[in-house]
Design a protein around this motif. Sequence first.
Motif, PDB file in Angstrom:
ATOM      1  N   PRO A  59       0.571  -6.395  -6.330  1.00  0.00           N
ATOM      2  CA  PRO A  59       0.300  -4.957  -6.522  1.00  0.00           C
ATOM      3  C   PRO A  59      -0.951  -4.489  -5.811  1.00  0.00           C
ATOM      4  O   PRO A  59      -1.025  -3.327  -5.403  1.00  0.00           O
ATOM      5  N   ASP A  60      -1.937  -5.357  -5.628  1.00  0.00           N
ATOM      6  CA  ASP A  60      -3.128  -4.957  -4.885  1.00  0.00           C
ATOM      7  C   ASP A  60      -2.796  -4.711  -3.418  1.00  0.00           C
ATOM      8  O   ASP A  60      -3.371  -3.828  -2.770  1.00  0.00           O
ATOM      9  N   ALA A  61      -1.865  -5.489  -2.876  1.00  0.00           N
ATOM     10  CA  ALA A  61      -1.446  -5.288  -1.492  1.00  0.00           C
ATOM     11  C   ALA A  61      -0.669  -3.978  -1.347  1.00  0.00           C
ATOM     12  O   ALA A  61      -0.775  -3.297  -0.319  1.00  0.00           O
ATOM     13  N   VAL A  62       0.115  -3.629  -2.353  1.00  0.00           N
ATOM     14  CA  VAL A  62       0.821  -2.339  -2.331  1.00  0.00           C
ATOM     15  C   VAL A  62      -0.189  -1.204  -2.210  1.00  0.00           C
ATOM     16  O   VAL A  62      -0.041  -0.279  -1.401  1.00  0.00           O
ATOM     17  N   MET A  63      -1.249  -1.263  -3.019  1.00  0.00           N
ATOM     18  CA  MET A  63      -2.275  -0.225  -2.972  1.00  0.00           C
ATOM     19  C   MET A  63      -3.011  -0.237  -1.634  1.00  0.00           C
ATOM     20  O   MET A  63      -3.335   0.819  -1.088  1.00  0.00           O
ATOM     21  N   ALA A  64      -3.275  -1.424  -1.098  1.00  0.00           N
ATOM     22  CA  ALA A  64      -3.970  -1.517   0.186  1.00  0.00           C
ATOM     23  C   ALA A  64      -3.151  -0.867   1.293  1.00  0.00           C
ATOM     24  O   ALA A  64      -3.683  -0.149   2.150  1.00  0.00           O
ATOM     25  N   TYR A  66      -2.174  -5.281   7.761  1.00  0.00           N
ATOM     26  CA  TYR A  66      -2.019  -3.828   7.660  1.00  0.00           C
ATOM     27  C   TYR A  66      -2.979  -3.122   8.609  1.00  0.00           C
ATOM     28  O   TYR A  66      -2.612  -2.132   9.251  1.00  0.00           O
ATOM     29  N   ALA A  67      -4.200  -3.609   8.686  1.00  0.00           N
ATOM     30  CA  ALA A  67      -5.179  -2.999   9.582  1.00  0.00           C
ATOM     31  C   ALA A  67      -4.707  -3.093  11.033  1.00  0.00           C
ATOM     32  O   ALA A  67      -4.772  -2.117  11.794  1.00  0.00           O
ATOM     33  N   PHE A  70       4.927  -7.716   0.005  1.00  0.00           N
ATOM     34  CA  PHE A  70       3.512  -7.381   0.012  1.00  0.00           C
ATOM     35  C   PHE A  70       2.742  -8.649  -0.343  1.00  0.00           C
ATOM     36  O   PHE A  70       2.629  -9.026  -1.503  1.00  0.00           O
ATOM     37  N   GLY A  71       2.247  -9.306   0.705  1.00  0.00           N
ATOM     38  CA  GLY A  71       1.628 -10.613   0.553  1.00  0.00           C
ATOM     39  C   GLY A  71       0.224 -10.533  -0.019  1.00  0.00           C
ATOM     40  O   GLY A  71      -0.299  -9.464  -0.336  1.00  0.00           O
ATOM     41  N   ARG A  72      -0.385 -11.706  -0.125  1.00  0.00           N
ATOM     42  CA  ARG A  72      -1.702 -11.829  -0.738  1.00  0.00           C
ATOM     43  C   ARG A  72      -2.798 -11.188   0.117  1.00  0.00           C
ATOM     44  O   ARG A  72      -2.766 -11.262   1.349  1.00  0.00           O
ATOM     45  N   LEU A  73      -3.763 -10.595  -0.538  1.00  0.00           N
ATOM     46  CA  LEU A  73      -4.994 -10.199   0.116  1.00  0.00           C
ATOM     47  C   LEU A  73      -5.918 -11.427   0.179  1.00  0.00           C
ATOM     48  O   LEU A  73      -5.833 -12.286  -0.698  1.00  0.00           O
TER      49      LEU A  73
END
Length: 364
Positions: free
Chosen positions: A201-206, A176-177, A166-169
Amino acid sequence: MKKHFGRGGALAGAGLLCGLGALAFGVVLRAQPGPPPQKDMTVDAPMRKEVIAAVIANLDRSYVFPDKAAAMDARLRAGLQRGEFDDADSAERFAERLTSTLREESHDAHLEVRYFEHAVPPQAPGGEPSAREKAEETAQQQRFNFGVESVGRLHGNLGYIDVHQFGRLPGAAERYAAAMNLLADTSALIVDLRRCGGGDPDAVMAFASYLFDQPTHLNDVYWREENRTEQRWTQAKVAGRRYGQARKVYLLTSSDTFSGCEDLAYALKNNRRATLVGETTGGGAHAGDPHRLSAHFMMFVPSGRPINPVTHTDWEGVGVAPDVPASADDALDIAQVAALKAVLATEADAEWKAKLQQRLDELK
């Protein structure tokens, strides 16, 4: 400072990031080749003492469980006094010895000490990476498509996405989009986490946000350094087409599925949003940051632990158990069979139903 979930082995990328802080932990993908060989260096007694003192200081300040930090401190001090590290005159050997000692005492696979041939400069004030470091990390992430290895449709109109990290936002969010737009009209979705080693973890949520119709409470994270608990919910809005909750989702797992990737698996399993197929995962729940110990040594210090709102615990040391146990090699076929059976049960078009049955027979 941004935290990450992933194997401590991700410190291998820290050499190019120098100031590092929150960056290095998410950048190394499990699928990529290991770091190039380094020129080893000799370490003497004063250097070993300096590094061990820095390890102890970082554990005391940041490690997620203070009691385990104290136990590791005592173990390191006793080992130093008994001369357990005296024969580790190689920097590589010394780092390996420290890592094994920490893991033996804590059973935490995130803990790792690494040696770097090229000196790692002190972190900038405030912990923020420089523009050069950000650019280097972005380039590294781009080379591996922010962890999205492949996206496609399998026979029977099943969606498939292979995630290695899960890479950087925002780079990961753009992927993902695009993936979800491509897979928007598939009948079921298979998410392959068998080679997924962690990430942001932010990418996991995204990513998870695409799989729910409304904001959903997945996992919280308690951060020891700040003494705070961060609630983690899926997003109300997503950039691509939302997959939603009506269609089935299958997650493929292996013993190599680790940390941030386990975060997704654990959350979706306990929210009854996905069926896990494969092996019990690696069992690394803690998040944290790389810390500089000296000019040539760094360590990863886990400082946060997830708290699931359903189980009120996490998967540290035990992994995430699959709903359908299978070898990692067989997991994809088994998930396809399950997905096709579910689609067949509600399919009204006779011609398409025959094609689905043909594909199911082939898999069997």
